[in-house]
Enzyme design. Structure first.
Site, PDB file in Angstrom:
ATOM      1  N   PRO A   2     -33.672 -11.247 -16.270  1.00 23.05           N
ATOM      2  CA  PRO A   2     -34.012 -11.957 -15.039  1.00 23.05           C
ATOM      3  C   PRO A   2     -33.777 -11.057 -13.823  1.00 23.05           C
ATOM      4  O   PRO A   2     -32.788 -10.327 -13.765  1.00 23.05           O
ATOM      5  CB  PRO A   2     -33.047 -13.139 -15.020  1.00 23.05           C
ATOM      6  CG  PRO A   2     -32.611 -13.310 -16.425  1.00 23.05           C
ATOM      7  CD  PRO A   2     -32.590 -11.932 -16.991  1.00 23.05           C
ATOM      8  N   LYS A  33     -28.710 -17.397 -18.949  1.00 20.55           N
ATOM      9  CA  LYS A  33     -28.850 -16.027 -19.467  1.00 20.55           C
ATOM     10  C   LYS A  33     -27.515 -15.290 -19.278  1.00 20.55           C
ATOM     11  O   LYS A  33     -26.759 -15.588 -18.357  1.00 20.55           O
ATOM     12  CB  LYS A  33     -29.939 -15.263 -18.710  1.00 20.55           C
ATOM     13  CG  LYS A  33     -31.317 -15.922 -18.719  1.00 20.55           C
ATOM     14  CD  LYS A  33     -32.041 -15.676 -19.997  1.00 20.55           C
ATOM     15  CE  LYS A  33     -33.462 -16.229 -19.920  1.00 20.55           C
ATOM     16  NZ  LYS A  33     -34.227 -15.914 -21.098  1.00 20.55           N
ATOM     17  N   ILE A  65     -37.760 -13.836 -18.640  1.00 20.20           N
ATOM     18  CA  ILE A  65     -38.409 -14.100 -19.920  1.00 20.20           C
ATOM     19  C   ILE A  65     -37.931 -15.484 -20.323  1.00 20.20           C
ATOM     20  O   ILE A  65     -36.771 -15.678 -20.687  1.00 20.20           O
ATOM     21  CB  ILE A  65     -38.017 -13.051 -20.981  1.00 20.20           C
ATOM     22  CG1 ILE A  65     -38.515 -11.670 -20.579  1.00 20.20           C
ATOM     23  CG2 ILE A  65     -38.568 -13.455 -22.346  1.00 20.20           C
ATOM     24  CD1 ILE A  65     -37.996 -10.544 -21.477  1.00 20.20           C
TER      25      ILE A  65
END
Length: 119
Positions: A2, A33, A65
């Site tokens: 990210p 994440k 993602i």
């Protein structure tokens, strides 16, 4: 993976020195994440007008993602707009955030892509 990238007309002198360090855990938690993959960057001193004035403003992009989508982005927007307003003094009606969900094959890392690393 990210990356939260902010471009702003706020001068470098008014960006808290620890802004990016404070922002990474906020980003990681919001997206679910690991912090070690999260990147926050800020580009200050950009000649910029928003709505016809040069009051503090910004444009930002959040690339990840996964962990992005119509409903998720509403939650991310709330958290990120609050962070930017609190830390940088940019009102939530003076910034846009674009959300970019990249496939694993389009993000490189460690000399390959996330697709090759994690399938």
């Amino acid at each position: 993976m990210p990356h939260f990238r902010i471009e702003t007309n706020v001068p470098r002198s008014k960006i808290p020195a620890d802004f990016v360090l404070k922002a990474v855990p906020v980003l990681a938690k919001a997206l679910g994440k690991p912090e070690q993959y999260c990147v926050v960057s800020i580009i200050p001193d950009v000649p910029m007008s928003f709505g016809g004035t040069t009051d503090p403003c910004a444009v930002a992009n959040l690339m990840s993602i996964g962990a992005l989508g119509v409903e998720q982005n509403k939650k991310h927007a709330k958290i990120l707009f609050e962070l930017v307003e609190q830390e940088l003094g940019i009102k939530n009606d003076r910034m846009y955030i674009t959300f970019q969900d990249n496939p694993t094959g389009n993000v490189g890392y460690k000399g390959t892509t996330f697709h090759a690393l994690f399938g």
